[in-house]
Design a protein around this motif. Structure first.
Motif, PDB file in Angstrom:
ATOM      1  N   ARG A   1      -0.911  51.840  58.584  1.00 32.74           N
ATOM      2  CA  ARG A   1      -0.381  52.516  57.398  1.00 32.74           C
ATOM      3  C   ARG A   1      -0.836  51.743  56.160  1.00 32.74           C
ATOM      4  O   ARG A   1      -0.718  50.507  56.117  1.00 32.74           O
ATOM      5  CB  ARG A   1       1.142  52.549  57.474  1.00 32.74           C
ATOM      6  CG  ARG A   1       1.762  53.363  56.388  1.00 32.74           C
ATOM      7  CD  ARG A   1       3.219  53.558  56.644  1.00 32.74           C
ATOM      8  NE  ARG A   1       3.786  54.373  55.594  1.00 32.74           N
ATOM      9  CZ  ARG A   1       5.023  54.747  55.550  1.00 32.74           C
ATOM     10  NH1 ARG A   1       5.859  54.383  56.504  1.00 32.74           N
ATOM     11  NH2 ARG A   1       5.464  55.485  54.563  1.00 32.74           N
TER      12      ARG A   1
ATOM     13  N   PRO B   1       2.023  53.977  50.776  1.00 35.20           N
ATOM     14  CA  PRO B   1       1.947  55.406  50.464  1.00 35.20           C
ATOM     15  C   PRO B   1       1.292  56.199  51.601  1.00 35.20           C
ATOM     16  O   PRO B   1       0.493  55.658  52.375  1.00 35.20           O
ATOM     17  CB  PRO B   1       1.074  55.445  49.214  1.00 35.20           C
ATOM     18  CG  PRO B   1       0.203  54.253  49.351  1.00 35.20           C
ATOM     19  CD  PRO B   1       1.058  53.202  50.005  1.00 35.20           C
ATOM     20  N   HIS B   2       1.615  57.474  51.670  1.00 39.66           N
ATOM     21  CA  HIS B   2       1.009  58.335  52.678  1.00 39.66           C
ATOM     22  C   HIS B   2      -0.450  58.638  52.352  1.00 39.66           C
ATOM     23  O   HIS B   2      -1.262  58.809  53.250  1.00 39.66           O
ATOM     24  CB  HIS B   2       1.804  59.638  52.811  1.00 39.66           C
ATOM     25  CG  HIS B   2       3.163  59.423  53.403  1.00 39.66           C
ATOM     26  ND1 HIS B   2       3.348  59.105  54.726  1.00 39.66           N
ATOM     27  CD2 HIS B   2       4.389  59.446  52.858  1.00 39.66           C
ATOM     28  CE1 HIS B   2       4.631  58.955  54.972  1.00 39.66           C
ATOM     29  NE2 HIS B   2       5.300  59.141  53.838  1.00 39.66           N
ATOM     30  N   ASP B   3      -0.776  58.695  51.066  1.00 40.94           N
ATOM     31  CA  ASP B   3      -2.144  58.996  50.632  1.00 40.94           C
ATOM     32  C   ASP B   3      -2.666  57.828  49.788  1.00 40.94           C
ATOM     33  O   ASP B   3      -2.416  57.762  48.592  1.00 40.94           O
ATOM     34  CB  ASP B   3      -2.165  60.290  49.824  1.00 40.94           C
ATOM     35  CG  ASP B   3      -3.570  60.720  49.447  1.00 40.94           C
ATOM     36  OD1 ASP B   3      -3.726  61.879  49.031  1.00 40.94           O
ATOM     37  OD2 ASP B   3      -4.520  59.912  49.547  1.00 40.94           O
ATOM     38  N   PRO B   4      -3.402  56.880  50.424  1.00 38.88           N
ATOM     39  CA  PRO B   4      -3.859  55.707  49.674  1.00 38.88           C
ATOM     40  C   PRO B   4      -4.831  56.044  48.543  1.00 38.88           C
ATOM     41  O   PRO B   4      -4.811  55.398  47.505  1.00 38.88           O
ATOM     42  CB  PRO B   4      -4.528  54.829  50.728  1.00 38.88           C
ATOM     43  CG  PRO B   4      -4.823  55.738  51.880  1.00 38.88           C
ATOM     44  CD  PRO B   4      -3.809  56.837  51.823  1.00 38.88           C
ATOM     45  N   ASP B   5      -5.655  57.067  48.725  1.00 37.65           N
ATOM     46  CA  ASP B   5      -6.591  57.431  47.658  1.00 37.65           C
ATOM     47  C   ASP B   5      -5.848  57.938  46.429  1.00 37.65           C
ATOM     48  O   ASP B   5      -6.197  57.600  45.296  1.00 37.65           O
ATOM     49  CB  ASP B   5      -7.585  58.488  48.150  1.00 37.65           C
ATOM     50  CG  ASP B   5      -8.531  57.938  49.211  1.00 37.65           C
ATOM     51  OD1 ASP B   5      -8.821  56.721  49.179  1.00 37.65           O
ATOM     52  OD2 ASP B   5      -8.957  58.717  50.077  1.00 37.65           O
ATOM     53  N   GLN B   6      -4.812  58.738  46.640  1.00 40.09           N
ATOM     54  CA  GLN B   6      -3.998  59.227  45.523  1.00 40.09           C
ATOM     55  C   GLN B   6      -3.281  58.063  44.848  1.00 40.09           C
ATOM     56  O   GLN B   6      -3.173  58.007  43.626  1.00 40.09           O
ATOM     57  CB  GLN B   6      -2.996  60.264  46.008  1.00 40.09           C
ATOM     58  CG  GLN B   6      -2.160  60.844  44.884  1.00 40.09           C
ATOM     59  CD  GLN B   6      -1.149  61.862  45.400  1.00 40.09           C
ATOM     60  OE1 GLN B   6      -0.891  61.959  46.591  1.00 40.09           O
ATOM     61  NE2 GLN B   6      -0.574  62.618  44.489  1.00 40.09           N
ATOM     62  N   TYR B   7      -2.785  57.130  45.649  1.00 38.78           N
ATOM     63  CA  TYR B   7      -2.105  55.947  45.104  1.00 38.78           C
ATOM     64  C   TYR B   7      -3.066  55.149  44.218  1.00 38.78           C
ATOM     65  O   TYR B   7      -2.729  54.773  43.097  1.00 38.78           O
ATOM     66  CB  TYR B   7      -1.581  55.073  46.246  1.00 38.78           C
ATOM     67  CG  TYR B   7      -0.878  53.838  45.767  1.00 38.78           C
ATOM     68  CD1 TYR B   7      -1.553  52.626  45.646  1.00 38.78           C
ATOM     69  CD2 TYR B   7       0.470  53.866  45.418  1.00 38.78           C
ATOM     70  CE1 TYR B   7      -0.919  51.492  45.201  1.00 38.78           C
ATOM     71  CE2 TYR B   7       1.113  52.718  44.976  1.00 38.78           C
ATOM     72  CZ  TYR B   7       0.403  51.547  44.866  1.00 38.78           C
ATOM     73  OH  TYR B   7       1.038  50.418  44.415  1.00 38.78           O
TER      74      TYR B   7
ATOM     75  N   GLU C   1      -5.769  56.182  42.746  1.00 47.58           N
ATOM     76  CA  GLU C   1      -6.073  56.975  41.549  1.00 47.58           C
ATOM     77  C   GLU C   1      -4.957  56.831  40.513  1.00 47.58           C
ATOM     78  O   GLU C   1      -5.224  56.664  39.324  1.00 47.58           O
ATOM     79  CB  GLU C   1      -6.289  58.443  41.921  1.00 47.58           C
ATOM     80  CG  GLU C   1      -6.615  59.337  40.735  1.00 47.58           C
ATOM     81  CD  GLU C   1      -7.878  58.942  40.000  1.00 47.58           C
ATOM     82  OE1 GLU C   1      -8.820  58.412  40.612  1.00 47.58           O
ATOM     83  OE2 GLU C   1      -7.921  59.154  38.769  1.00 47.58           O
TER      84      GLU C   1
END
Length: 116
Positions: free
Chosen positions: A20, A90-96, A98
């Motif tokens: 995760r 976070p569930h979405d590391p790329d969004q985090y 960003e």
């Protein structure tokens, strides 16, 4: 000199990253002549905080500096003292990542005269 509190974000990757996603959020205390110098010092601390090492399972662990996302003026305290940290998953590391860059761009775009 003026005291500032900066929030730095690091990504932690263990082994091949098959876990995760983890992010470490640190608050750092800085002494600086002005807001711009405080931001530069925070960014330098982030770069210096990057590291790669082997954990107890002999897996590579990487600490990657992402960016400075908050910078606040404070009173008189000790330079470089870490006041707080938080590891985010976070569930979405790329969004985090960003959102980290967007927040960093917001603080970098502020008028430096306002914080001097």
């Amino acid at each position: 000199m003026t005291w500032y509190l900066a929030k730095l974000i690091f990504r932690i990757i263990s082994g091949e990253g098959e876990h995760r996603p983890q992010f470490d959020e640190q608050l750092r205390l800085l002494s600086a002549e002005n807001w711009q110098q405080a931001l530069e010092k925070a960014e330098a601390l982030g770069a210096q905080g990057q590291d790669t090492f082997l954990n107890s399972k002999q897996q590579k662990v990487q600490w990657q500096f992402i960016n400075v996302v908050e910078l606040s003026v404070l009173g008189n305290l000790k330079d470089g003292l870490e006041l707080h940290y938080r590891i985010a998953e976070p569930h979405d590391p790329d969004q985090y990542i960003e959102s980290v860059h967007q927040r960093a761009a917001q603080i970098a775009g502020r008028s430096f005269a306002h914080f001097s």
